[in-house]
Scaffold this motif. Structure first.
Motif, PDB file in Angstrom:
ATOM      1  N   LEU A  18     -33.707 -66.407  16.827  1.00 52.67           N
ATOM      2  CA  LEU A  18     -32.692 -65.649  16.101  1.00 52.67           C
ATOM      3  C   LEU A  18     -31.399 -66.461  16.025  1.00 52.67           C
ATOM      4  CD1 LEU A  18     -33.456 -62.234  17.750  1.00 52.67           C
ATOM      5  CD2 LEU A  18     -33.911 -62.875  15.391  1.00 52.67           C
ATOM      6  N   THR A  19     -30.678 -66.257  14.918  1.00 49.32           N
ATOM      7  CA  THR A  19     -29.467 -67.044  14.684  1.00 49.32           C
ATOM      8  C   THR A  19     -28.213 -66.281  15.118  1.00 49.32           C
ATOM      9  OG1 THR A  19     -28.950 -66.147  12.513  1.00 49.32           O
ATOM     10  CG2 THR A  19     -30.611 -67.889  12.595  1.00 49.32           C
ATOM     11  N   ILE A  20     -27.091 -66.993  15.162  1.00 51.49           N
ATOM     12  CA  ILE A  20     -25.835 -66.301  15.457  1.00 51.49           C
ATOM     13  C   ILE A  20     -25.505 -65.309  14.339  1.00 51.49           C
ATOM     14  CG2 ILE A  20     -24.901 -68.118  16.943  1.00 51.49           C
ATOM     15  CD1 ILE A  20     -23.086 -68.905  14.540  1.00 51.49           C
ATOM     16  N   GLY A  21     -26.077 -65.522  13.152  1.00 52.84           N
ATOM     17  CA  GLY A  21     -25.906 -64.557  12.066  1.00 52.84           C
ATOM     18  C   GLY A  21     -26.612 -63.243  12.383  1.00 52.84           C
ATOM     19  N   ASN A  22     -27.843 -63.338  12.895  1.00 59.30           N
ATOM     20  CA  ASN A  22     -28.580 -62.131  13.334  1.00 59.30           C
ATOM     21  C   ASN A  22     -27.804 -61.440  14.447  1.00 59.30           C
ATOM     22  OD1 ASN A  22     -31.469 -64.185  13.168  1.00 59.30           O
ATOM     23  ND2 ASN A  22     -30.957 -62.619  11.676  1.00 59.30           N
ATOM     24  N   TYR A  23     -27.251 -62.250  15.338  1.00 56.25           N
ATOM     25  CA  TYR A  23     -26.549 -61.693  16.501  1.00 56.25           C
ATOM     26  C   TYR A  23     -25.289 -60.949  16.075  1.00 56.25           C
ATOM     27  CZ  TYR A  23     -23.999 -61.498  20.931  1.00 56.25           C
ATOM     28  OH  TYR A  23     -23.290 -61.065  22.012  1.00 56.25           O
ATOM     29  N   LEU A  24     -24.417 -61.627  15.324  1.00 52.03           N
ATOM     30  CA  LEU A  24     -23.132 -61.019  14.967  1.00 52.03           C
ATOM     31  C   LEU A  24     -23.299 -59.916  13.927  1.00 52.03           C
ATOM     32  CD1 LEU A  24     -20.999 -64.293  14.736  1.00 52.03           C
ATOM     33  CD2 LEU A  24     -21.009 -62.632  16.606  1.00 52.03           C
ATOM     34  N   GLY A  25     -24.295 -60.072  13.026  1.00 53.09           N
ATOM     35  CA  GLY A  25     -24.461 -59.116  11.939  1.00 53.09           C
ATOM     36  C   GLY A  25     -25.244 -57.880  12.333  1.00 53.09           C
ATOM     37  N   ALA A  26     -26.103 -57.988  13.360  1.00 57.05           N
ATOM     38  CA  ALA A  26     -26.992 -56.862  13.638  1.00 57.05           C
ATOM     39  C   ALA A  26     -27.178 -56.573  15.128  1.00 57.05           C
ATOM     40  CB  ALA A  26     -28.349 -57.105  12.993  1.00 57.05           C
ATOM     41  N   ILE A  27     -27.780 -57.508  15.833  1.00 57.93           N
ATOM     42  CA  ILE A  27     -28.251 -57.212  17.185  1.00 57.93           C
ATOM     43  C   ILE A  27     -27.153 -56.746  18.126  1.00 57.93           C
ATOM     44  CG2 ILE A  27     -29.520 -58.155  19.171  1.00 57.93           C
ATOM     45  CD1 ILE A  27     -30.442 -60.380  17.275  1.00 57.93           C
ATOM     46  N   LYS A  28     -25.999 -57.400  18.001  1.00 57.93           N
ATOM     47  CA  LYS A  28     -24.877 -57.069  18.872  1.00 57.93           C
ATOM     48  C   LYS A  28     -24.521 -55.579  18.745  1.00 57.93           C
ATOM     49  CE  LYS A  28     -20.341 -59.151  19.563  1.00 57.93           C
ATOM     50  NZ  LYS A  28     -19.356 -58.801  18.518  1.00 57.93           N
ATOM     51  N   ASN A  29     -24.766 -55.024  17.556  1.00 56.94           N
ATOM     52  CA  ASN A  29     -24.404 -53.619  17.326  1.00 56.94           C
ATOM     53  C   ASN A  29     -25.488 -52.625  17.715  1.00 56.94           C
ATOM     54  OD1 ASN A  29     -21.972 -54.526  16.089  1.00 56.94           O
ATOM     55  ND2 ASN A  29     -23.168 -55.017  14.266  1.00 56.94           N
ATOM     56  N   PHE A  30     -26.697 -53.120  17.923  1.00 61.37           N
ATOM     57  CA  PHE A  30     -27.810 -52.219  18.238  1.00 61.37           C
ATOM     58  C   PHE A  30     -27.524 -51.380  19.479  1.00 61.37           C
ATOM     59  CE2 PHE A  30     -31.874 -54.223  16.210  1.00 61.37           C
ATOM     60  CZ  PHE A  30     -31.324 -54.002  14.970  1.00 61.37           C
ATOM     61  N   SER A  31     -26.936 -52.028  20.486  1.00 62.74           N
ATOM     62  CA  SER A  31     -26.773 -51.345  21.767  1.00 62.74           C
ATOM     63  C   SER A  31     -25.827 -50.151  21.657  1.00 62.74           C
ATOM     64  CB  SER A  31     -26.285 -52.324  22.829  1.00 62.74           C
ATOM     65  OG  SER A  31     -25.077 -52.893  22.421  1.00 62.74           O
ATOM     66  N   ARG A  32     -24.957 -50.163  20.635  1.00 56.43           N
ATOM     67  CA  ARG A  32     -24.010 -49.047  20.489  1.00 56.43           C
ATOM     68  C   ARG A  32     -24.690 -47.723  20.198  1.00 56.43           C
ATOM     69  NH1 ARG A  32     -20.036 -51.239  16.345  1.00 56.43           N
ATOM     70  NH2 ARG A  32     -19.399 -53.169  17.340  1.00 56.43           N
ATOM     71  N   PHE A  33     -25.796 -47.766  19.476  1.00 61.23           N
ATOM     72  CA  PHE A  33     -26.460 -46.528  19.075  1.00 61.23           C
ATOM     73  C   PHE A  33     -26.920 -45.690  20.262  1.00 61.23           C
ATOM     74  CE2 PHE A  33     -27.299 -49.031  15.146  1.00 61.23           C
ATOM     75  CZ  PHE A  33     -26.703 -48.168  14.246  1.00 61.23           C
ATOM     76  N   SER A  34     -27.250 -46.370  21.363  1.00 60.17           N
ATOM     77  CA  SER A  34     -27.894 -45.646  22.457  1.00 60.17           C
ATOM     78  C   SER A  34     -26.987 -44.595  23.095  1.00 60.17           C
ATOM     79  CB  SER A  34     -28.414 -46.620  23.513  1.00 60.17           C
ATOM     80  OG  SER A  34     -27.327 -47.216  24.171  1.00 60.17           O
ATOM     81  N   GLU A  35     -25.689 -44.685  22.866  1.00 64.71           N
ATOM     82  CA  GLU A  35     -24.795 -43.665  23.419  1.00 64.71           C
ATOM     83  C   GLU A  35     -25.032 -42.324  22.726  1.00 64.71           C
ATOM     84  OE1 GLU A  35     -23.154 -44.518  26.015  1.00 64.71           O
ATOM     85  OE2 GLU A  35     -23.560 -46.668  25.768  1.00 64.71           O
TER      86      GLU A  35
END
Ligand code: TRP
Length: 331
Positions: A18-35
């Protein structure tokens, strides 16, 4: 909905790079949903075999993908993390939904057209029905929200159509999902051709920075990044290379564009590129360290997969028994 919480589902292909584009654009935000939501994240190994895979690599990348998503912040206690082939209900519902999906609909999918052009020697039926399996993934969990990239929008719309069609024939069975397609998130461009999106399959190794690249590799790639002949760190139309580097620097340091312009006023691009490379490498150092720790602990990853599959199975069963009853299968 599951209980009193709305549900998020997303599927990720088992690919470790995975690229830093995947990280900054998507994955980094995934964890927020779990709240706020009940969240399912699934490594879609069954989708992966629609193109030919080397078995040992598919297996290795399944572990790597799980470890990488966890390293990026997905906590296995707050999210249901699992592997698609561990929950046979995906295949089961996939078949059923095939019977409620039209040949014409699947023929219009642009990803199918693209992939069959690229794999002319292997246009298999799974490649064609890929979107119904994806619909099954989503509908099994009564999903409200599906975070995906813009390239998956057409598949998501088909999943909605299938859900509505089924509901209309048999009365309410599936939640009709909404896409969550962030438009304002950071779009990271290629370092070599900054008018194009950074793509993990780019053939030019200097164009793309992977989350798991070493610090030296990252710095080397940023040093080679394409800029312009102005030698001025300034966010402006036409300065695609500099704008992209500023976006990345902003993402990892939190500094605003004005602050960045001030920081590098009178300095050359050399200093700026080095600073971006270091900020990126330092920002991702904890992710890499956590990844190394997780990937070395196969037993732990397997326990996460096992627990995730059990949890997912519980929810999938509820939907399946409803579906079986409605379509007239003998119990
Ligand atoms: N098709 C998606 C992709 O290539 C992966 C995927 C499979 C998916 N099943 C899903 C995404 C369900 C969201 C929901 O990116």
């Amino acid at each position: 909905m599951n209980g009193d919480k709305k549900t998020v589902f997303s599927g990720v292909q088992p690919s470790g790079n995975l690229t830093i584009g995947n990280y900054l654009g998507a994955i980094k935000n995934f964890s927020r949903f779990s709240e706020e939501y009940k969240t399912f994240y699934c490594v879609v190994d069954m989708h992966a075999i629609t193109v030919r895979q080397v078995p040992a690599e598919l297996r290795r990348r399944t572990y790597e993908t799980l470890a990488l998503y966890m390293a990026c912040g997905l906590d296995e206690k707050k999210n249901t993390l699992f592997v698609q082939s561990h929950v046979p209900a995906h295949a089961e519902l996939g078949w059923i939904l095939d019977c409620y999906t039209m040949f014409g609909e699947l023929s219009r999918m642009t990803q199918f057209k693209d992939k069959s052009a690229k794999n002319a020697q292997n246009i298999n039926a799974g490649l064609f029905t890929y979107p119904t399996l994806m619909a099954a993934d989503i509908l099994l969990y009564q999903t409200d929200l599906v975070p995906v990239g813009i390239d998956q929008k057409q598949h998501l719309e088909l999943a909605r159509d299938i859900a509505m069609r089924f509901n209309q024939i048999y009365s309410d069975t599936f939640t009709v999902p909404e896409g969550y397609i962030p438009t304002d998130t950071m779009k990271i461009m290629s370092l070599a051709a900054p008018t194009q999106k950074m793509s993990k399959s780019d053939e030019n190794a200097n164009a793309v920075v992977y989350i798991l690249d070493s610090k030296d590799d990252m710095i080397r790639k940023f040093k080679k990044a394409v800029t312009d002949s102005e030698a001025e760190v300034r966010y402006a139309p036409g300065k695609d290379g500099v704008n992209n580097l500023m976006t990345i620097y902003h993402a990892f340091t939190g500094k605003t564009f004005e602050e960045i312009e001030r920081e590098f006023a009178g300095k050359g691009y050399g200093d700026f590129k080095l600073a971006v490379g270091e900020a990126c490498a330092d920002g991702l150092a904890p992710v890499r360290a956590e990844y190394e720790r997780l990937i070395a602990d196969k037993a732990f990853l397997e326990s996460v997969m096992k627990n995730g599959a059990e949890e997912a199975t519980y929810y999938a069963r509820k939907t399946m028994s409803k579906v079986r009853r409605k379509i007239g299968f003998v119990n």
